[in-house]
Scaffold this motif. Structure first.
Motif, PDB file in Angstrom:
ATOM      1  N   ALA A  65       1.424  -9.059  11.209  1.00 54.59           N
ATOM      2  CA  ALA A  65       2.184 -10.096  10.508  1.00 54.59           C
ATOM      3  C   ALA A  65       3.598 -10.227  11.043  1.00 54.59           C
ATOM      4  O   ALA A  65       4.243 -11.260  10.821  1.00 54.59           O
ATOM      5  CB  ALA A  65       2.226  -9.801   9.007  1.00 54.59           C
ATOM      6  N   LYS A  95      -0.098 -14.710  12.528  1.00 54.83           N
ATOM      7  CA  LYS A  95       0.196 -14.835  11.109  1.00 54.83           C
ATOM      8  C   LYS A  95      -0.933 -14.215  10.292  1.00 54.83           C
ATOM      9  O   LYS A  95      -2.106 -14.301  10.650  1.00 54.83           O
ATOM     10  CB  LYS A  95       0.363 -16.321  10.712  1.00 54.83           C
ATOM     11  N   VAL A  96      -0.554 -13.584   9.186  1.00 52.08           N
ATOM     12  CA  VAL A  96      -1.508 -12.948   8.280  1.00 52.08           C
ATOM     13  C   VAL A  96      -1.291 -13.503   6.877  1.00 52.08           C
ATOM     14  O   VAL A  96      -0.187 -13.459   6.345  1.00 52.08           O
ATOM     15  CB  VAL A  96      -1.335 -11.413   8.266  1.00 52.08           C
TER      16      VAL A  96
END
Length: 693
Positions: free
Chosen positions: A73, A79-80
């Motif tokens: 992240a 992106k998480v």
């Protein structure tokens, strides 16, 4: 109530400790100097090698962040959200852990950040991967094998509008060259979504409005039971595992429907899901003559999903609308390749083959609705055989990689046991790729790559069956969808702490959703996918450089497409930014603060609204010699995330307003006893087909 009190108390303690830890000084001057040497290391956490972002984790502020998801992240272009990994500007990503493809999303939660060695993000995958693969994420862990028993347990408590809980237990026993392992996971997720949809059109010569509102809850319980073995001695290794995945869900939708100025009609939708799947996977790898690497992967997957749906109108005389569907899928897949030196470079040649069979038995039980939404039995079988080869070589400061993939596909589609000749087809696909890079120095590089790909739509979008949404709305697939042909050119550059990615794609027969009138004895709107031709430009500028105890990561970007459909243009650009921050404090405290936002713009036929500022934050600490990790996270702190969109196709303007329960508090507790890296080196033989299923 006890849980709420505990979380409130924990938030207070963590906040006070983290705030005071930054200014706390250790009496011993030698200790202060050693800490300063560690946090001021000049080695960059991320650099660009050709078209690959390479992040080294040891010695950086990310090493003690928690688990692998926490680290991902904070890395550029990754992106998480809700424990799901995505790549900015890319679709259809594949994730590899120590050379084998990840099949369980929970695996990333089980890897401690302190055990991570390197993360590589391939933005221009070559011929060894399916042509549909947009990006490949390779994760390498430290080799810290431990003989005997090891286990780890992760407990996650999530409070948003409702409670969700997850518990994951992993056991492993290693003796000499053998390792046996077992994993059990149970996850109860209860999410809530609200929204309203308004459709405006000209019907029978006058302006007409059709709409509905809904409040959806998705209580779902899933489980995983997995067991297997690995064997490794010298250059030879093999292994296998079996996984059983049951799922039980109960969907509830409470809302209203309306037509023009008529009174709203209350509506209730109940959907019961019962599903399970079986997966058996094996691999074999060996090295001959110290330079020929042979690798084989095999997969078998069988899944069954049953759904029953009932739509009722409690205050109306309209009869209930009942329907059922049963989807069965079977996959056989194999992948075999060999890698060896050739022409002063590395050469890889192999084959990837699969057989897929999926059927959907849809039954509409309402006689009136059945006049325009008919019951059907669709059956799809696909045989795919691919050959691929790639070659890479270094020429001084230049590096070159070329590859090609040939694929034969035989697709057979039947409706009610009758072959559809308009949909069934045989294709011969050739997809080449080439990449050239030049390294000016250790801090400056540039590369250019080209790839042609054929993207097959998911099976769920190829079905000809329709689903009842409301008295005036239908959703369905499109069995006439053609495969997408895509040309992709990417430019990468790096200068000191700055990195550039520019990606231009030209797609023929891509697909997008449209709404149109459906022929029936009353007003019916149909939402379904159609083929489109679209060009798109992605442009991202990244800056990342550790500054003592602070690791910032800034990404600014733009997505612009060129699409014209029914004399309407969809070309408004989307500007976005991501500002991720990691703070490494004394005594092992870690704080993250991530912000992002985007402007209003078009993506295919949807115009998404602006969401200028969203923020997530976390505070965590490791205990007991880094075997216990406690982390508290807050998502969408200011409740500012927006998910609204509009669509204007075939004379129908759709205004969709929706909100999800992204705002919440998460408590994550991980305990690892003698943590060790799995030696399983198998990869999924046909991950693309699994995703389509």
């Amino acid at each position: 109530m006890n849980v709420k009190v505990f979380i409130t108390f924990l938030i207070s303690v963590l906040t006070i400790e983290a705030a005071t830890a930054r200014d706390e000084q250790v009496a011993d001057s030698l200790t202060r100097q050693l800490q300063e040497v560690i946090v001021t290391a000049k080695q960059p956490a991320t650099k660009l090698v050709g078209s690959t972002f390479v992040s080294t984790i040891p010695g950086t502020n990310l090493a003690n962040l928690g688990n692998a998801l926490d680290v991902l992240a904070q890395l550029p272009m990754i992106k998480v959200q809700d424990n799901k990994v995505s790549i900015i500007g890319k679709n259809n990503i594949e994730i590899y852990i120590d050379g084998r493809q990840m099949c369980d999303e929970q695996e990333l939660q089980q890897i401690l950040s302190s055990n991570l060695k390197k993360v590589e993000l391939l933005m221009a995958p070559g011929a060894a991967y399916a042509s549909t693969t947009g990006a490949v994420l390779k994760i390498t862990t430290r080799r810290n094998f431990v003989q005997g028993l090891s286990f780890s347990n992760q407990f996650l408590l999530d409070r948003r509008r409702r409670w969700s809980v997850l518990d994951n237990l992993t056991l492993a026993y290693r003796v000499r060259e053998w390792e046996v392992f077992a994993n059990g996971m149970i996850n109860h997720n209860n999410s809530v979504a609200e929204g309203a949809t308004t459709n405006t059109l000209i019907f029978e010569g006058k302006e007409t409005a059709v709409g509905g509102s809904q409040r959806n809850s998705y209580p779902t319980t899933t489980g995983i039971i997995k067991c297997g073995f690995n064997y490794g001695k010298g250059s030879r290794s093999l292994g296998a595992y079996y996984r059983y995945n049951p799922e039980r869900g109960d969907f509830n939708n409470s809302g209203t429907e309306w037509l023009d100025k008529n009174p709203e009609v209350n509506r209730e939708i109940y959907k019961h899901t019962r599903a399970h799947s079986h997966l058996a996977s094996l691999y074999y790898e060996d090295t001959f003559a110290e330079k020929y690497i042979l690798h084989f992967d095999g997969d078998f997957r069988r899944s069954v999903a049953n759904n029953s749906v009932v739509t009722t109108y409690p205050e109306s005389i309209s009869p209930d609308v009942n329907s059922t569907d049963e989807r069965k899928s079977t996959l056989w897949a194999g992948k075999l390749y060999m890698r060896f030196p050739f022409g002063h470079g590395d050469f890889t040649v192999g084959t990837q083959d699969s057989y897929t069979h999926t059927s959907l038995d849809y039954r509409m039980l309402n006689v009136t609705v059945g006049e325009y939404i008919q019951s059907s039995l669709t059956d799809a079988r696909q045989t795919s055989a691919a050959l691929f080869a790639s070659w890479a070589r270094m020429l001084g400061k230049f590096s070159i990689a070329v590859g090609a993939r040939y694929e034969y596909v035989d697709y057979d589609f039947k409706v009610d046991d009758k072959r559809d000749e308009n949909v069934s087809r045989r294709d011969h696909l050739l997809t080449p790729d080439v990449s050239v890079a030049y390294s000016i120095n250790d801090e400056s590089q540039i590369s250019l790559s080209y790839k042609m790909a054929t993207v097959k739509p998911p099976y769920s979008q190829l079905t000809g069956s329709l689903s009842y949404v409301g008295m005036h709305e239908i959703e369905g697939g499109n069995p006439m969808l053609r495969d997408e042909r895509m040309h992709d050119v990417q430019l990468f550059g790096m200068w000191k702490g700055f990195m550039l990615q520019a990606d231009f794609t030209r797609s023929f027969d891509s697909y997008a959703y449209v709404k149109q009138l459906y022929p029936a004895n009353n007003l019916q709107l149909l939402m379904h996918p159609v083929n489109i031709n679209v060009s798109a430009l992605n442009f991202y500028l990244v800056w990342s450089s550790p500054i003592r105890w602070w690791t910032p990561n800034v990404t600014i970007g733009m997505y612009r497409q060129w699409l014209k459909l029914d004399n309407n243009r969809y070309d408004k650009p989307i500007f976005s930014y991501y500002f991720d921050n990691t703070f490494s404090l004394p005594r092992g405290w870690m704080i993250t603060a991530n912000m992002n936002g985007s402007s209003k713009g078009d993506m295919h036929t949807n115009r998404f609204c602006a969401s200028w500022f969203t923020m997530n934050a976390s505070v965590g600490k490791m205990f007991l010699n880094k075997t216990l990790t406690v982390k508290l996270s807050v998502t969408d702190i200011f409740n500012t995330a927006k998910y609204d969109w509009t669509m204007n196709t075939n004379g129908i303007f759709v205004d969709k307003r929706q909100s999800y329960d992204r705002r919440g508090v998460l408590l994550n507790i991980i305990y690892n006893f003698q943590p060790q890296k799995s030696t399983y080196k198998g990869t999924s033989a046909s991950e693309a087909e699994m995703k389509r299923l």
